[in-house]
Design an enzyme around this catalytic site. Structure first.
Site, PDB file in Angstrom:
ATOM      1  CG  ASN A  83      -2.097  -0.936   1.067  1.00 39.82           C
ATOM      2  OD1 ASN A  83      -2.527  -1.220  -0.054  1.00 39.82           O
ATOM      3  ND2 ASN A  83      -2.615  -1.434   2.177  1.00 39.82           N
ATOM      4  CG  HIS A  84       2.599   3.163  -2.577  1.00 35.75           C
ATOM      5  ND1 HIS A  84       3.766   3.729  -3.057  1.00 35.75           N
ATOM      6  CD2 HIS A  84       2.781   1.822  -2.652  1.00 35.75           C
ATOM      7  CE1 HIS A  84       4.610   2.768  -3.409  1.00 35.75           C
ATOM      8  NE2 HIS A  84       4.021   1.599  -3.173  1.00 35.75           N
ATOM      9  N   PRO A  85       0.176   5.664   0.393  1.00 37.79           N
ATOM     10  CG  PRO A  85       1.320   7.480   1.284  1.00 37.79           C
ATOM     11  CD  PRO A  85       1.530   6.078   0.812  1.00 37.79           C
TER      12      PRO A  85
END
Length: 211
Positions: A83-85
């Protein structure tokens, strides 16, 4: 006396080493698998952990799979390490590269929790489960599906992204099955009642409530 399959054997079928009882080959302590859940791989069942992607120890998320699940070849799980923000102006993960970039961003909003697969779930060929997804007992994921949302018990989903195709049974039968939780019975009781479990006779199923 008939001997039941041994849940602690790696290969429950003699001379067929494509299929294994999954819990017996898992090395990662953050992957938890219940008894009699099997994985059938077209090449080698030891490929399973290679298909649990972005599963980093420092994140600590778990993949939890219940009992009596059927997992087809090339099923993949994407874990929280992928996941990436999305709410930042950039999705670039500066902090993982250390030096002066260390601790410059928070992982808040990128952690979706553990991925939990219920009991008696069938995951079809090449399906993909996204981080933090919960798949309810008795559900079916069609081949080549991408599961991006939680799946209710005894529901068939398919597609990319996966959508509900239909419920497997009426709400009455689903409630009965969830109350019975047959996968938690003793193996002797399960064996005795396989003719009922492998049927669609609702009256006999109801009879198990008092068994």
């Amino acid at each position: 006396m008939t001997l039941n399959p041994n849940p602690n054997s790696v290969y429950p079928l003699n001379n067929y080493h494509r299929l294994c009882f999954l819990k017996n080959i898992i090395q990662n302590p953050n992957i938890l698998v219940g008894d009699f859940t099997y994985y059938d791989d077209l090449e080698n069942p030891y490929n399973f952990e290679k298909n649990v992607l972005y599963h980093f120890d420092f994140i600590g998320d778990k993949l939890i799979i219940g009992k009596f699940c059927a997992i087809a070849s090339d099923v993949k799980f994407i874990m929280n390490g992928s996941n990436h923000p999305l709410n930042y102006f950039t999705t670039y993960p500066f902090s993982i590269f250390g030096h002066s970039w260390e601790n410059t961003m928070s992982v808040e909003g990128t952690f979706k929790g553990d991925t939990i697969i219920g009991n008696d779930v069938w995951l079809g060929y090449n399906s993909l489960i996204m981080p933090g997804i919960k798949i309810g007992d008795g559900s079916i994921v069609a081949a080549n599906s991408v599961v991006t949302k939680d799946v209710e018990p005894y529901t068939i989903v398919g597609g990319n992204p996966a959508k509900v195709i239909r419920k497997r049974f009426s709400n009455e039968v689903i409630d009965l099955l969830l109350e019975l939780q047959w996968w938690n019975w003793s193996i002797e009781k399960i064996t005795e009642n396989i003719p009922i479990l492998c049927s669609d006779d609702i009256n006999r199923l109801k009879g198990l409530m008092n068994a």
